[in-house]
Design a protein around this motif. Sequence first.
Motif, PDB file in Angstrom:
ATOM      1  N   GLY A  77       0.800  -1.224   0.000  1.00  0.00           N
ATOM      2  CA  GLY A  77       0.000   0.000   0.000  1.00  0.00           C
ATOM      3  C   GLY A  77       0.826   1.265   0.000  1.00  0.00           C
ATOM      4  O   GLY A  77       0.275   2.375   0.027  1.00  0.00           O
ATOM      5  N   LEU A  78       2.128   1.114  -0.020  1.00  0.00           N
ATOM      6  CA  LEU A  78       2.999   2.278   0.043  1.00  0.00           C
ATOM      7  C   LEU A  78       3.073   2.971  -1.322  1.00  0.00           C
ATOM      8  O   LEU A  78       3.187   2.308  -2.353  1.00  0.00           O
ATOM      9  CB  LEU A  78       4.399   1.843   0.481  1.00  0.00           C
ATOM     10  N   ASP A  79       2.984   4.269  -1.321  1.00  0.00           N
ATOM     11  CA  ASP A  79       3.124   5.064  -2.541  1.00  0.00           C
ATOM     12  C   ASP A  79       3.925   6.306  -2.133  1.00  0.00           C
ATOM     13  O   ASP A  79       3.358   7.270  -1.627  1.00  0.00           O
ATOM     14  CB  ASP A  79       1.752   5.444  -3.098  1.00  0.00           C
ATOM     15  N   HIS A  80       5.251   6.214  -2.296  1.00  0.00           N
ATOM     16  CA  HIS A  80       6.124   7.258  -1.763  1.00  0.00           C
ATOM     17  C   HIS A  80       7.306   7.460  -2.709  1.00  0.00           C
ATOM     18  O   HIS A  80       7.784   6.490  -3.321  1.00  0.00           O
ATOM     19  CB  HIS A  80       6.615   6.827  -0.378  1.00  0.00           C
ATOM     20  N   PRO A  81       7.797   8.682  -2.826  1.00  0.00           N
ATOM     21  CA  PRO A  81       8.961   8.948  -3.681  1.00  0.00           C
ATOM     22  C   PRO A  81      10.197   8.127  -3.316  1.00  0.00           C
ATOM     23  O   PRO A  81      11.091   7.948  -4.148  1.00  0.00           O
ATOM     24  CB  PRO A  81       9.231  10.441  -3.477  1.00  0.00           C
ATOM     25  N   LEU A  82      10.258   7.616  -2.092  1.00  0.00           N
ATOM     26  CA  LEU A  82      11.408   6.789  -1.696  1.00  0.00           C
ATOM     27  C   LEU A  82      11.526   5.539  -2.571  1.00  0.00           C
ATOM     28  O   LEU A  82      12.632   5.057  -2.821  1.00  0.00           O
ATOM     29  CB  LEU A  82      11.290   6.356  -0.241  1.00  0.00           C
ATOM     30  N   GLN A  83      10.413   5.032  -3.033  1.00  0.00           N
ATOM     31  CA  GLN A  83      10.458   3.796  -3.825  1.00  0.00           C
ATOM     32  C   GLN A  83      11.244   4.002  -5.117  1.00  0.00           C
ATOM     33  O   GLN A  83      12.088   3.186  -5.472  1.00  0.00           O
ATOM     34  CB  GLN A  83       9.037   3.302  -4.094  1.00  0.00           C
ATOM     35  N   ASP A  91      20.073   2.393  -6.696  1.00  0.00           N
ATOM     36  CA  ASP A  91      20.435   0.984  -6.602  1.00  0.00           C
ATOM     37  C   ASP A  91      20.410   0.508  -5.147  1.00  0.00           C
ATOM     38  O   ASP A  91      21.323  -0.161  -4.674  1.00  0.00           O
ATOM     39  CB  ASP A  91      21.817   0.745  -7.240  1.00  0.00           C
ATOM     40  N   GLY A  92      19.363   0.884  -4.443  1.00  0.00           N
ATOM     41  CA  GLY A  92      19.217   0.513  -3.035  1.00  0.00           C
ATOM     42  C   GLY A  92      18.551  -0.839  -2.853  1.00  0.00           C
ATOM     43  O   GLY A  92      17.834  -1.055  -1.888  1.00  0.00           O
ATOM     44  N   LEU A  93      18.783  -1.719  -3.806  1.00  0.00           N
ATOM     45  CA  LEU A  93      18.204  -3.059  -3.755  1.00  0.00           C
ATOM     46  C   LEU A  93      19.317  -4.059  -4.023  1.00  0.00           C
ATOM     47  O   LEU A  93      20.159  -3.839  -4.866  1.00  0.00           O
ATOM     48  CB  LEU A  93      17.135  -3.224  -4.842  1.00  0.00           C
ATOM     49  N   GLN A  94      19.353  -5.126  -3.312  1.00  0.00           N
ATOM     50  CA  GLN A  94      20.277  -6.188  -3.693  1.00  0.00           C
ATOM     51  C   GLN A  94      19.444  -7.454  -3.772  1.00  0.00           C
ATOM     52  O   GLN A  94      18.766  -7.661  -4.763  1.00  0.00           O
ATOM     53  CB  GLN A  94      21.459  -6.318  -2.752  1.00  0.00           C
ATOM     54  N   CYS A  95      19.392  -8.268  -2.737  1.00  0.00           N
ATOM     55  CA  CYS A  95      18.490  -9.408  -2.829  1.00  0.00           C
ATOM     56  C   CYS A  95      17.041  -8.952  -2.708  1.00  0.00           C
ATOM     57  O   CYS A  95      16.136  -9.602  -3.181  1.00  0.00           O
ATOM     58  CB  CYS A  95      18.813 -10.461  -1.774  1.00  0.00           C
ATOM     59  N   GLY A  96      16.810  -7.817  -2.044  1.00  0.00           N
ATOM     60  CA  GLY A  96      15.474  -7.245  -1.931  1.00  0.00           C
ATOM     61  C   GLY A  96      14.673  -7.742  -0.748  1.00  0.00           C
ATOM     62  O   GLY A  96      13.581  -7.248  -0.502  1.00  0.00           O
ATOM     63  N   TYR A  97      15.199  -8.721   0.002  1.00  0.00           N
ATOM     64  CA  TYR A  97      14.422  -9.275   1.113  1.00  0.00           C
ATOM     65  C   TYR A  97      14.100  -8.202   2.152  1.00  0.00           C
ATOM     66  O   TYR A  97      12.993  -8.125   2.653  1.00  0.00           O
ATOM     67  CB  TYR A  97      15.171 -10.444   1.766  1.00  0.00           C
ATOM     68  N   CYS A  98      15.048  -7.341   2.453  1.00  0.00           N
ATOM     69  CA  CYS A  98      14.846  -6.333   3.486  1.00  0.00           C
ATOM     70  C   CYS A  98      14.147  -5.084   2.947  1.00  0.00           C
ATOM     71  O   CYS A  98      13.729  -4.225   3.732  1.00  0.00           O
ATOM     72  CB  CYS A  98      16.170  -5.929   4.116  1.00  0.00           C
ATOM     73  N   THR A  99      14.011  -4.958   1.636  1.00  0.00           N
ATOM     74  CA  THR A  99      13.538  -3.718   1.032  1.00  0.00           C
ATOM     75  C   THR A  99      12.163  -3.265   1.546  1.00  0.00           C
ATOM     76  O   THR A  99      12.002  -2.078   1.872  1.00  0.00           O
ATOM     77  CB  THR A  99      13.546  -3.837  -0.506  1.00  0.00           C
ATOM     78  N   PRO A 100      11.156  -4.133   1.653  1.00  0.00           N
ATOM     79  CA  PRO A 100       9.874  -3.646   2.168  1.00  0.00           C
ATOM     80  C   PRO A 100       9.989  -3.023   3.564  1.00  0.00           C
ATOM     81  O   PRO A 100       9.425  -1.947   3.817  1.00  0.00           O
ATOM     82  CB  PRO A 100       8.998  -4.900   2.189  1.00  0.00           C
ATOM     83  N   ARG A 130      22.723  -5.034   6.039  1.00  0.00           N
ATOM     84  CA  ARG A 130      23.831  -4.137   5.656  1.00  0.00           C
ATOM     85  C   ARG A 130      24.537  -4.722   4.430  1.00  0.00           C
ATOM     86  O   ARG A 130      25.751  -4.813   4.364  1.00  0.00           O
ATOM     87  CB  ARG A 130      24.821  -3.970   6.808  1.00  0.00           C
ATOM     88  N   CYS A 131      23.739  -5.107   3.438  1.00  0.00           N
ATOM     89  CA  CYS A 131      24.316  -5.681   2.234  1.00  0.00           C
ATOM     90  C   CYS A 131      24.966  -4.575   1.404  1.00  0.00           C
ATOM     91  O   CYS A 131      25.019  -3.424   1.803  1.00  0.00           O
ATOM     92  CB  CYS A 131      23.229  -6.384   1.415  1.00  0.00           C
ATOM     93  N   GLY A 132      25.391  -4.925   0.231  1.00  0.00           N
ATOM     94  CA  GLY A 132      26.055  -3.955  -0.632  1.00  0.00           C
ATOM     95  C   GLY A 132      25.156  -2.825  -1.072  1.00  0.00           C
ATOM     96  O   GLY A 132      25.640  -1.797  -1.549  1.00  0.00           O
ATOM     97  N   ALA A 133      23.836  -2.975  -0.914  1.00  0.00           N
ATOM     98  CA  ALA A 133      22.908  -1.929  -1.335  1.00  0.00           C
ATOM     99  C   ALA A 133      22.706  -0.871  -0.263  1.00  0.00           C
ATOM    100  O   ALA A 133      22.050   0.142  -0.513  1.00  0.00           O
ATOM    101  CB  ALA A 133      21.562  -2.544  -1.702  1.00  0.00           C
ATOM    102  N   TYR A 134      23.265  -1.068   0.926  1.00  0.00           N
ATOM    103  CA  TYR A 134      22.929  -0.162   2.025  1.00  0.00           C
ATOM    104  C   TYR A 134      23.358   1.278   1.755  1.00  0.00           C
ATOM    105  O   TYR A 134      22.643   2.210   2.100  1.00  0.00           O
ATOM    106  CB  TYR A 134      23.498  -0.660   3.355  1.00  0.00           C
ATOM    107  N   ASN A 135      24.491   1.474   1.127  1.00  0.00           N
ATOM    108  CA  ASN A 135      24.897   2.846   0.803  1.00  0.00           C
ATOM    109  C   ASN A 135      23.892   3.497  -0.140  1.00  0.00           C
ATOM    110  O   ASN A 135      23.594   4.685  -0.023  1.00  0.00           O
ATOM    111  CB  ASN A 135      26.302   2.873   0.200  1.00  0.00           C
ATOM    112  N   GLY A 136      23.354   2.726  -1.085  1.00  0.00           N
ATOM    113  CA  GLY A 136      22.323   3.240  -1.985  1.00  0.00           C
ATOM    114  C   GLY A 136      21.041   3.591  -1.240  1.00  0.00           C
ATOM    115  O   GLY A 136      20.377   4.582  -1.564  1.00  0.00           O
ATOM    116  N   ILE A 137      20.693   2.793  -0.249  1.00  0.00           N
ATOM    117  CA  ILE A 137      19.508   3.067   0.578  1.00  0.00           C
ATOM    118  C   ILE A 137      19.687   4.405   1.295  1.00  0.00           C
ATOM    119  O   ILE A 137      18.804   5.268   1.287  1.00  0.00           O
ATOM    120  CB  ILE A 137      19.260   1.912   1.577  1.00  0.00           C
ATOM    121  N   VAL A 138      20.850   4.599   1.911  1.00  0.00           N
ATOM    122  CA  VAL A 138      21.124   5.848   2.623  1.00  0.00           C
ATOM    123  C   VAL A 138      21.083   7.022   1.640  1.00  0.00           C
ATOM    124  O   VAL A 138      20.487   8.071   1.934  1.00  0.00           O
ATOM    125  CB  VAL A 138      22.477   5.778   3.367  1.00  0.00           C
TER     126      VAL A 138
END
Length: 157
Positions: A77-83, A90-99, A135-143
Amino acid sequence: MTELRLRVNGATTVLSLPPQVSLLDALREHLGLTGTKKGCDQGACGACTVLADGVRINSCLALAVQYEDAEITTIEGLDHPLQTAFVRHDGLQCGYCTPGQLCSAVGMLAEHRAAPDGELTGAEIRERMSGNLCRCGAYNGIVDAIQEVASQEVAAR
């Protein structure tokens, strides 16, 4: 069994559940919303983070009956510019933690908006997101994605 009314992603559903069912299990197993992930099941990893009335919570530690009539927002149900910012950075790697990361970041930005205490630096974002442990390789992209959206919000004020 306890009958309760859950409002999830703008829709209200009446469920009959044992009172010990977690909000996470109600979402995944009874409503079929599997975007919220079960990680450690002890509230330590943040994979199960959802928003309850706009506040981020670990749904594995919350009983569904505690959130009757609250507005629950899951990744579905999320609709946000963060997505889009997560994708752009590139704040995604395996994507398990992304939600959980996305729901937590939306809640964190709302907390900062309500009580601003300066610019959200990378270190401040990492501290505020410390409840989400991946804290996978995508974490810097998330920040970077969170920092970009926070800067856009400040510029829009």
